[in-house]
Design a protein around this motif. Structure first.
Motif, PDB file in Angstrom:
ATOM      1  N   TYR A 189     -24.867 -13.149  11.336  1.00  0.00           N
ATOM      2  CA  TYR A 189     -25.349 -11.786  11.572  1.00  0.00           C
ATOM      3  C   TYR A 189     -24.793 -10.963  10.419  1.00  0.00           C
ATOM      4  O   TYR A 189     -23.636 -10.542  10.433  1.00  0.00           O
ATOM      5  N   ALA A 190     -25.615 -10.787   9.380  1.00  0.00           N
ATOM      6  CA  ALA A 190     -25.140 -10.175   8.145  1.00  0.00           C
ATOM      7  C   ALA A 190     -25.768  -8.796   7.930  1.00  0.00           C
ATOM      8  O   ALA A 190     -26.885  -8.526   8.369  1.00  0.00           O
ATOM      9  N   GLY A 191     -25.051  -7.944   7.247  1.00  0.00           N
ATOM     10  CA  GLY A 191     -25.548  -6.606   6.938  1.00  0.00           C
ATOM     11  C   GLY A 191     -24.497  -5.836   6.167  1.00  0.00           C
ATOM     12  O   GLY A 191     -23.647  -6.422   5.485  1.00  0.00           O
ATOM     13  N   GLU A 192     -24.551  -4.507   6.284  1.00  0.00           N
ATOM     14  CA  GLU A 192     -23.537  -3.660   5.649  1.00  0.00           C
ATOM     15  C   GLU A 192     -22.269  -3.688   6.502  1.00  0.00           C
ATOM     16  O   GLU A 192     -22.334  -3.470   7.713  1.00  0.00           O
ATOM     17  N   VAL A 193     -21.134  -3.944   5.878  1.00  0.00           N
ATOM     18  CA  VAL A 193     -19.856  -3.878   6.594  1.00  0.00           C
ATOM     19  C   VAL A 193     -19.317  -2.451   6.444  1.00  0.00           C
ATOM     20  O   VAL A 193     -19.064  -1.979   5.333  1.00  0.00           O
ATOM     21  N   LEU A 194     -19.195  -1.769   7.580  1.00  0.00           N
ATOM     22  CA  LEU A 194     -18.840  -0.347   7.591  1.00  0.00           C
ATOM     23  C   LEU A 194     -17.419  -0.123   8.080  1.00  0.00           C
ATOM     24  O   LEU A 194     -16.856  -0.943   8.810  1.00  0.00           O
ATOM     25  N   GLY A 195     -16.863   1.047   7.689  1.00  0.00           N
ATOM     26  CA  GLY A 195     -15.623   1.515   8.290  1.00  0.00           C
ATOM     27  C   GLY A 195     -15.952   2.210   9.604  1.00  0.00           C
ATOM     28  O   GLY A 195     -17.117   2.511   9.894  1.00  0.00           O
ATOM     29  N   PHE A 196     -14.929   2.481  10.427  1.00  0.00           N
ATOM     30  CA  PHE A 196     -15.135   3.082  11.749  1.00  0.00           C
ATOM     31  C   PHE A 196     -15.890   4.408  11.669  1.00  0.00           C
ATOM     32  O   PHE A 196     -16.839   4.650  12.427  1.00  0.00           O
ATOM     33  N   ASN A 197     -15.492   5.287  10.755  1.00  0.00           N
ATOM     34  CA  ASN A 197     -16.096   6.633  10.689  1.00  0.00           C
ATOM     35  C   ASN A 197     -17.574   6.584  10.349  1.00  0.00           C
ATOM     36  O   ASN A 197     -18.382   7.319  10.934  1.00  0.00           O
TER      37      ASN A 197
END
Length: 258
Positions: free
Chosen positions: A116-124
Motif C-alpha cells: 500500500y504505497a503513496g505519499e508518506v506524510l507527517g501527522f500535521n
C-alpha cells in the motif's frame, strides 16, 4: 500518478527513500539466521512465504529485510517485499464498492501480494488533508500504529490519493484474504506490505481489514467506543461476509484537535 514505491509527501517531513540502516556483511548468495544481522530476530520468510508468528508470542516480530547496503546477493531469501509485485492483478469495477482488485492467478497463503504505497506524510499534513475532506470525498489515507515494548507508539501515515499504486484500489472486508505487515528495508519508514492470509484462487477479489484488527490483538475499550460512535459519520460496508459489521472502520483521531 502511479508509483510502485512510497514517496515523500508534500510536507517533506519524511523521506521514505533515505537509506539509514547499515547492511549485513554476509558474503553469501542468501543470508542465514543467527549469522546475519538483518535476521537477528529470526527468519522472516520460508520459500517466499512470511513466517507465521509463534502461538506463544503475544506480538508480531518486526520484519527487517536485507537492504541496499548489504553484502548478500539479490537472490537472498530475505529480499521479498522490495522486489515488488510478482502476481498478475486486475483492477475492476465492482457492483457496489466502486473499483476493486482481483488476482488473475493462484496466490499461496503467506505470499507477498502488493504494497500500500503513496505519499508518506507527517501527522500535521495528514490531519490537514483529512479535515479538508467532505463527506463525498474518498479517503485513502491509512494510519498504521505500531506498539513498541517500551509503551511508545510509532505512527506511519500513507496517502495514495494523488500518488500511489494498485493497493489504493483494494476494498475492505470484515473477513479479508490479505493482512498488512510493516516491513522495513532501508530505514525505519516501513513498507505497508499485504500478504495472503489464506490460499487465494484466480479470479477472487483481494481485500484487507482497514481497521487492522485482523491478525492482531482483540479490540480495546477505546476501539469499542470508536465502533459505537455516531453511525452517520460512517460509510456502509458491502463486503457481504457472514461477520460483516455493516459499516467501514472509522478512526476519529485525525479529525480531532490536539
Amino acid at each position: 500518478q502511479y508509483s510502485p514505491d512510497n514517496v515523500a509527501g508534500a510536507d517533506g517531513d519524511i523521506d521514505p527513500t533515505e537509506i539509514t540502516f547499515p547492511g549485513c556483511s554476509c558474503l553469501t548468495s542468501s543470508c542465514v539466521v543467527h549469522t546475519c544481522s538483518c535476521l537477528c530476530r529470526g527468519e522472516n520468510y520460508n520459500s517466499l512465504c512470511l513466517q507465521p508468528t509463534e502461538k506463544e508470542e503475544e506480538y508480531a516480530r518486526p520484519v527487517f529485510e536485507c537492504n541496499s547496503m548489504c553484502q548478500c546477493g539479490e537472490s537472498c531469501q530475505n529480499r521479498v517485499v522490495q522486489r515488488g509485485l510478482q502476481f498478475r492483478l486486475e483492477v475492476f469495477k465492482t457492483e457496489k464498492k466502486g473499483w476493486g482488485v482481483r488476482t488473475l492467478e493462484f496466490i499461496a497463503k503467506g505470499r507477498f501480494v502488493c504494497e500500500y504505497a503513496g505519499e508518506v506524510l507527517g501527522f500535521n499534513e495528514a490531519r490537514r488533508r483529512i479535515q479538508a475532506q467532505t463527506s463525498k470525498d474518498l479517503n485513502y489515507i491509512i494510519v498504521v500504529r505500531e506498539h513498541l515494548h517500551s509503551g511508545r507508539i510509532m505512527e506511519t501515515f500513507v496517502d495514495p490519493t494523488y500518488i500511489g499504486n494498485v493497493g489504493r484500489f483494494l476494498n475492505h472486508s470484515c473477513e479479508p484474504n490479505l493482512f498488512m505487515v510493516p516491513v522495513r528495508v532501508d530505514s525505519m519508514v516501513p513498507k505497508l506490505a499485504l500478504f495472503a492470509a489464506t490460499d487465494i484462487s484466480a479470479g477472487e477479489e483481494l481485500s484487507y481489514d482497514y481497521s487492522g484488527r485482523f491478525h492482531n490483538l482483540p479490540i480495546t475499550n477505546r476501539e469499542q467506543k470508536s465502533l459505537e460512535e455516531d453511525n452517520r459519520l460512517k460509510k456502509p460496508c458491502y463486503c457481504g461476509s457472514r461477520t460483516c459489521v455493516s459499516f467501514l472502520p472509522w478512526d476519529s483521531s485525525l479529525f480531532s484537535t490536539p
